[in-house]
Design a protein around this motif. Structure first.
Motif, PDB file in Angstrom:
ATOM      1  N   GLN A  52      -8.452   3.019  -2.540  1.00  8.01           N
ATOM      2  CA  GLN A  52      -9.332   3.505  -1.566  1.00  8.01           C
ATOM      3  C   GLN A  52      -9.179   4.868  -0.960  1.00  8.01           C
ATOM      4  O   GLN A  52      -8.360   5.316  -0.921  1.00  8.01           O
ATOM      5  CB  GLN A  52      -9.174   2.558  -0.094  1.00  8.01           C
ATOM      6  CG  GLN A  52     -10.241   2.919   0.583  1.00  8.01           C
ATOM      7  CD  GLN A  52     -10.066   1.776   1.843  1.00  8.01           C
ATOM      8  OE1 GLN A  52      -9.307   1.098   1.846  1.00  8.01           O
ATOM      9  NE2 GLN A  52     -11.013   1.944   2.885  1.00  8.01           N
ATOM     10  N   ARG A  88     -14.062   2.168  -2.861  1.00  9.76           N
ATOM     11  CA  ARG A  88     -12.980   1.638  -3.202  1.00  9.76           C
ATOM     12  C   ARG A  88     -13.131   1.389  -4.705  1.00  9.76           C
ATOM     13  O   ARG A  88     -14.178   1.419  -5.229  1.00  9.76           O
ATOM     14  CB  ARG A  88     -12.877   0.316  -2.382  1.00  9.76           C
ATOM     15  CG  ARG A  88     -12.576   0.460  -1.083  1.00  9.76           C
ATOM     16  CD  ARG A  88     -12.481  -0.735  -0.527  1.00  9.76           C
ATOM     17  NE  ARG A  88     -13.516  -1.743  -0.527  1.00  9.76           N
ATOM     18  CZ  ARG A  88     -14.581  -1.654   0.167  1.00  9.76           C
ATOM     19  NH1 ARG A  88     -15.044  -0.745   0.696  1.00  9.76           N
ATOM     20  NH2 ARG A  88     -15.719  -2.606  -0.119  1.00  9.76           N
ATOM     21  N   GLU A 119     -14.077  -2.716 -10.933  1.00  8.25           N
ATOM     22  CA  GLU A 119     -15.293  -2.643  -9.766  1.00  8.25           C
ATOM     23  C   GLU A 119     -15.155  -1.318  -9.083  1.00  8.25           C
ATOM     24  O   GLU A 119     -13.832  -0.845  -8.928  1.00  8.25           O
ATOM     25  CB  GLU A 119     -14.835  -3.984  -8.985  1.00  8.25           C
ATOM     26  CG  GLU A 119     -15.613  -3.884  -7.664  1.00  8.25           C
ATOM     27  CD  GLU A 119     -15.674  -4.930  -6.603  1.00  8.25           C
ATOM     28  OE1 GLU A 119     -16.203  -6.150  -6.638  1.00  8.25           O
ATOM     29  OE2 GLU A 119     -14.281  -5.019  -6.039  1.00  8.25           O
ATOM     30  N   THR A 138       0.735  -1.193   0.146  1.00  8.38           N
ATOM     31  CA  THR A 138       0.040  -0.237  -0.085  1.00  8.38           C
ATOM     32  C   THR A 138       1.061   1.050   0.069  1.00  8.38           C
ATOM     33  O   THR A 138       1.902   1.258   0.530  1.00  8.38           O
ATOM     34  CB  THR A 138      -0.999  -0.054   1.121  1.00  8.38           C
ATOM     35  OG1 THR A 138      -0.082  -0.012   2.519  1.00  8.38           O
ATOM     36  CG2 THR A 138      -2.001  -1.179   0.997  1.00  8.38           C
ATOM     37  N   ARG A 178      -2.739  -4.848 -11.860  1.00  3.70           N
ATOM     38  CA  ARG A 178      -3.852  -4.889 -11.115  1.00  3.70           C
ATOM     39  C   ARG A 178      -3.664  -3.846  -9.814  1.00  3.70           C
ATOM     40  O   ARG A 178      -2.581  -3.740  -9.373  1.00  3.70           O
ATOM     41  CB  ARG A 178      -4.206  -6.375 -10.297  1.00  3.70           C
ATOM     42  CG  ARG A 178      -4.448  -7.144 -11.477  1.00  3.70           C
ATOM     43  CD  ARG A 178      -4.698  -8.458 -11.243  1.00  3.70           C
ATOM     44  NE  ARG A 178      -3.349  -8.793 -10.890  1.00  3.70           N
ATOM     45  CZ  ARG A 178      -3.373 -10.532 -10.330  1.00  3.70           C
ATOM     46  NH1 ARG A 178      -4.419 -10.917  -9.945  1.00  3.70           N
ATOM     47  NH2 ARG A 178      -1.986 -10.758 -10.154  1.00  3.70           N
ATOM     48  N   GLY A 230     -11.490  -0.800  -8.043  1.00  6.25           N
ATOM     49  CA  GLY A 230     -10.316  -2.048  -8.555  1.00  6.25           C
ATOM     50  C   GLY A 230     -10.284  -1.752  -9.861  1.00  6.25           C
ATOM     51  O   GLY A 230     -11.196  -1.539 -10.626  1.00  6.25           O
ATOM     52  N   ALA A 281      -5.831  -1.764  -6.323  1.00  7.93           N
ATOM     53  CA  ALA A 281      -7.099  -1.412  -5.420  1.00  7.93           C
ATOM     54  C   ALA A 281      -6.787  -0.007  -4.773  1.00  7.93           C
ATOM     55  O   ALA A 281      -5.625   0.416  -4.425  1.00  7.93           O
ATOM     56  CB  ALA A 281      -7.311  -2.380  -4.403  1.00  7.93           C
TER      57      ALA A 281
END
Length: 157
Positions: free
Chosen positions: A77, A92, A128, A42, A73, A94, A75
């Motif tokens: 937030q 969030r 997503e 992160t 890929r 993705g 994610a």
């Protein structure tokens, strides 16, 4: 299946506005990438919603940029803000990050954002978008959007 920000905003305009407002409330957010061994990393990140795209600009050679070059890929937030209220809910995104080398696109980004030079520039392809919130102090509500499908809402007590 992936989608850009403009396609998401056209399909779900109210949801997209809510997500942009959450990201617009703070400058720094959290990006999760994958290290070479597959473990998560992160990092803090600033994002921009411009010209129908979600953009990530990064310092040259940063580990998050190198992670995304190796495995796109991610994610992302939104910063939840101070305290426990999380006004607007937890948001969030993705997807996959596509590095942009096109000089005209980069020049337009530079003109708009004025990032420090040099930099990596990535465009997000969404897989997503999720918003989690509490409704009526009773329900946990989760809205989930994926390309090609309407928003699915789950309520739990």
């Amino acid at each position: 299946m992936t989608s850009n920000w403009a396609a998401f905003a056209a399909a779900e305009p109210e949801f997209a506005r809510t997500v942009e407002e959450r990201f617009g409330g703070f400058t720094h957010h959290v990006l999760a990438t994958l290290r070479g061994d597959g473990s998560p990393r992160t990092s803090g990140l600033e994002v921009r919603f411009l010209n129908g795209e979600l953009w990530f600009g990064m310092m040259p050679g940063s580990v998050k940029a190198l992670d995304l070059r190796r495995d796109p890929r991610f994610a992302l937030q939104a910063n939840p803000g101070p305290g426990t209220g999380m006004g607007g809910g937890d948001v969030r995104i993705g997807g996959r990050a596509v590095e942009v080398d096109d000089p005209l696109i980069r020049a337009a980004y530079v003109e708009e954002v004025e990032p420090p030079q040099p930099f990596h520039l990535f465009r997000a392809e969404l897989t997503e978008v999720v918003r989690t919130r509490v409704e009526d102090d009773t329900y946990l509500v989760v809205d989930v959007w994926s390309p090609g499908a309407p928003v699915r809402t789950v309520r739990r007590t």
